[in-house]
Every structure is written in structure tokens, then in C-alpha cells.
Motif scaffolding. Structure first.
Motif, PDB file in Angstrom:
ATOM      1  N   ARG A 171       0.882  -1.168   0.000  1.00  0.00           N
ATOM      2  CA  ARG A 171       0.000   0.000   0.000  1.00  0.00           C
ATOM      3  C   ARG A 171       0.917   1.215   0.000  1.00  0.00           C
ATOM      4  NH1 ARG A 171      -4.905   1.491  -1.202  1.00  0.00           N
ATOM      5  NH2 ARG A 171      -6.105   2.598   0.351  1.00  0.00           N
ATOM      6  N   VAL A 172       0.598   2.232  -0.802  1.00  0.00           N
ATOM      7  CA  VAL A 172       1.383   3.458  -0.902  1.00  0.00           C
ATOM      8  C   VAL A 172       0.540   4.605  -0.339  1.00  0.00           C
ATOM      9  CG1 VAL A 172       2.560   5.063  -2.464  1.00  0.00           C
ATOM     10  CG2 VAL A 172       2.531   2.601  -2.979  1.00  0.00           C
ATOM     11  N   GLN A 208       6.253  10.236   1.268  1.00  0.00           N
ATOM     12  CA  GLN A 208       5.770   8.971   0.726  1.00  0.00           C
ATOM     13  C   GLN A 208       6.082   7.863   1.725  1.00  0.00           C
ATOM     14  OE1 GLN A 208       6.427   7.405  -3.507  1.00  0.00           O
ATOM     15  NE2 GLN A 208       8.068   6.439  -2.344  1.00  0.00           N
ATOM     16  N   SER A 209       5.112   6.977   1.941  1.00  0.00           N
ATOM     17  CA  SER A 209       5.288   5.833   2.840  1.00  0.00           C
ATOM     18  C   SER A 209       4.759   4.587   2.170  1.00  0.00           C
ATOM     19  CB  SER A 209       4.530   6.050   4.160  1.00  0.00           C
ATOM     20  OG  SER A 209       4.952   7.216   4.802  1.00  0.00           O
ATOM     21  N   PHE A 210       5.351   3.439   2.513  1.00  0.00           N
ATOM     22  CA  PHE A 210       4.890   2.146   2.017  1.00  0.00           C
ATOM     23  C   PHE A 210       4.450   1.299   3.199  1.00  0.00           C
ATOM     24  CE2 PHE A 210       7.921   1.922  -1.922  1.00  0.00           C
ATOM     25  CZ  PHE A 210       7.210   2.945  -2.533  1.00  0.00           C
ATOM     26  N   SER A 211       3.446   0.447   2.959  1.00  0.00           N
ATOM     27  CA  SER A 211       2.979  -0.510   3.954  1.00  0.00           C
ATOM     28  C   SER A 211       2.963  -1.895   3.330  1.00  0.00           C
ATOM     29  CB  SER A 211       1.572  -0.148   4.432  1.00  0.00           C
ATOM     30  OG  SER A 211       1.072  -1.162   5.275  1.00  0.00           O
ATOM     31  N   PRO A 212       3.648  -2.862   3.966  1.00  0.00           N
ATOM     32  CA  PRO A 212       3.624  -4.226   3.437  1.00  0.00           C
ATOM     33  C   PRO A 212       2.451  -5.040   3.984  1.00  0.00           C
ATOM     34  CG  PRO A 212       5.157  -4.124   5.254  1.00  0.00           C
ATOM     35  CD  PRO A 212       4.590  -2.726   5.069  1.00  0.00           C
ATOM     36  N   ASP A 213       1.682  -4.453   4.918  1.00  0.00           N
ATOM     37  CA  ASP A 213       0.641  -5.218   5.610  1.00  0.00           C
ATOM     38  C   ASP A 213      -0.741  -4.570   5.512  1.00  0.00           C
ATOM     39  OD1 ASP A 213       0.949  -3.047   7.305  1.00  0.00           O
ATOM     40  OD2 ASP A 213       1.978  -4.189   8.871  1.00  0.00           O
ATOM     41  N   GLY A 214      -1.030  -3.997   4.353  1.00  0.00           N
ATOM     42  CA  GLY A 214      -2.357  -3.445   4.116  1.00  0.00           C
ATOM     43  C   GLY A 214      -2.674  -2.179   4.878  1.00  0.00           C
ATOM     44  N   GLY A 215      -1.657  -1.483   5.377  1.00  0.00           N
ATOM     45  CA  GLY A 215      -1.883  -0.218   6.063  1.00  0.00           C
ATOM     46  C   GLY A 215      -1.828  -0.295   7.578  1.00  0.00           C
ATOM     47  N   LYS A 216      -1.473  -1.441   8.118  1.00  0.00           N
ATOM     48  CA  LYS A 216      -1.337  -1.555   9.583  1.00  0.00           C
ATOM     49  C   LYS A 216      -0.097  -0.816  10.066  1.00  0.00           C
ATOM     50  CE  LYS A 216      -3.706  -5.970   9.722  1.00  0.00           C
ATOM     51  NZ  LYS A 216      -3.497  -7.416   9.724  1.00  0.00           N
ATOM     52  N   THR A 217       0.999  -0.960   9.332  1.00  0.00           N
ATOM     53  CA  THR A 217       2.242  -0.247   9.659  1.00  0.00           C
ATOM     54  C   THR A 217       2.742   0.442   8.398  1.00  0.00           C
ATOM     55  OG1 THR A 217       3.651  -2.164   9.169  1.00  0.00           O
ATOM     56  CG2 THR A 217       2.879  -1.918  11.450  1.00  0.00           C
TER      57      THR A 217
END
Length: 165
Positions: A126-127, A143-152
Motif C-alpha cells: 500500500r502506498v 511517501q510511505s509504504f505498507s507491506p501489511d495493508g496499512g497496519k504499519t
């Protein structure tokens, strides 16, 4: 010139304060979502134009990256029915690549937050992009990335803009 920060502009006029030429100071992680804390910094420029009576805009960016100069283009369009902006980017290093999925979102209380689903190294991510502190002289982008669907979230690119003289 109107500002999102001072006037809490939303919707169609949220990006109006960015019209013009800017200098940019970038800071980004060398490797994303890899438990990396090595940042690189570099400068650049940002030329921003309003189009279609403000319903769209385009930016022409130059990134003076450590490996050499890179050009990029951003295109945004406003949907009055949903009150959302969609943002696409084109990277000069691979200009014939398929455009990424658009980031979609809106401004609330002077902060624009935009999201998209994408992939990184073959895995879904998720971006999130956040625009803040938009004024006639400064703006901030993250800009941030999340590998867990937006949890972190991992913030991996931060840019501060200053109006060019």
C-alpha cells in the motif's frame, strides 16, 4: 496567492498554492521495506502548472540524484463528483512503462492524503503520499509504504519545497 495551509482550501483549489517554480530538497531511503535506515539526500526542481481551469495539474520535476539527473512528470485530476484527486507519475528512467495505479485522496484541514495499491519486488504494498504545509513559499511531501495493508507504514521519501526566487 491562496494557500491550503492558511485558507484550509479543499477540493478543486487544494493544489492552487503550488502553481509556479520551486526548489526541492529530497531525502529518501536507499532501500525500501528492507529494514534499512540509510538515507540519501539530493536537490531538484519542481515546476507546477494548473490546467483545465484548475481541474487538473501537471508537474515537471528534476531530481539531482546521487546516480545522476532524473526527470519525472506528475499529472493530477480532480473529480468533482467524489471530491477526490487522482495522481499519476511518469519516471524518466523508464518512460514507456505502464503508468502506476493512481494515488487517490483528498485534502482535509490543509493536509492531502492519497493512497494506492502497488507492488514492490513482486509483493503487494500500500502506498501513501501526504502533502502538507502548502503555502505561497513552502510545501512538504512524504511517501510511505505498507507491506501489511496499512497496519504499519515506513516513510521512505520526504521532500521540502521552497518557492524559487
Amino acid at each position: 496567492m491562496p494557500t491550503s495551509q492558511d485558507n484550509d482550501l479543499t477540493g478543486l483549489h487544494a493544489f492552487d498554492a503550488l502553481a509556479g517554480r520551486w526548489t526541492a530538497q529530497h531525502r529518501r531511503l536507499k532501500e525500501r521495506l528492507a529494514n534499512n535506515n540509510q538515507w540519501e539526500t539530493f536537490g531538484g526542481t519542481f515546476d507546477f502548472r494548473l490546467l483545465m481551469d484548475g481541474h487538473a495539474n501537471v508537474d515537471d520535476s528534476v531530481f539531482d540524484m546521487p546516480g545522476g539527473r532524473v526527470h519525472g512528470i506528475g499529472l493530477s485530476a480532480y473529480d468533482a463528483k467524489t471530491g477526490q484527486w487522482a495522481i499519476w507519475g511518469l519516471d524518466g528512467r523508464n518512460p514507456h512503462a505502464k503508468l502506476e495505479p493512481p494515488l487517490k485522496g483528498r485534502f482535509e484541514k490543509g493536509v492531502g492524503t492519497f493512497y494506492a495499491d502497488d507492488t514492490l519486488r513482486g509483493k503487494p504494498i500500500r502506498v501513501r503520499v501526504v502533502w502538507s504545509n502548502l503555502s505561497s513559499t513552502t510545501a512538504h511531501w512524504e511517501q510511505s509504504f505498507s507491506p501489511d495493508g496499512g497496519k504499519t507504514w515506513e516513510t521512505n521519501w520526504v521532500t521540502d519545497f521552497h518557492r524559487a526566487p
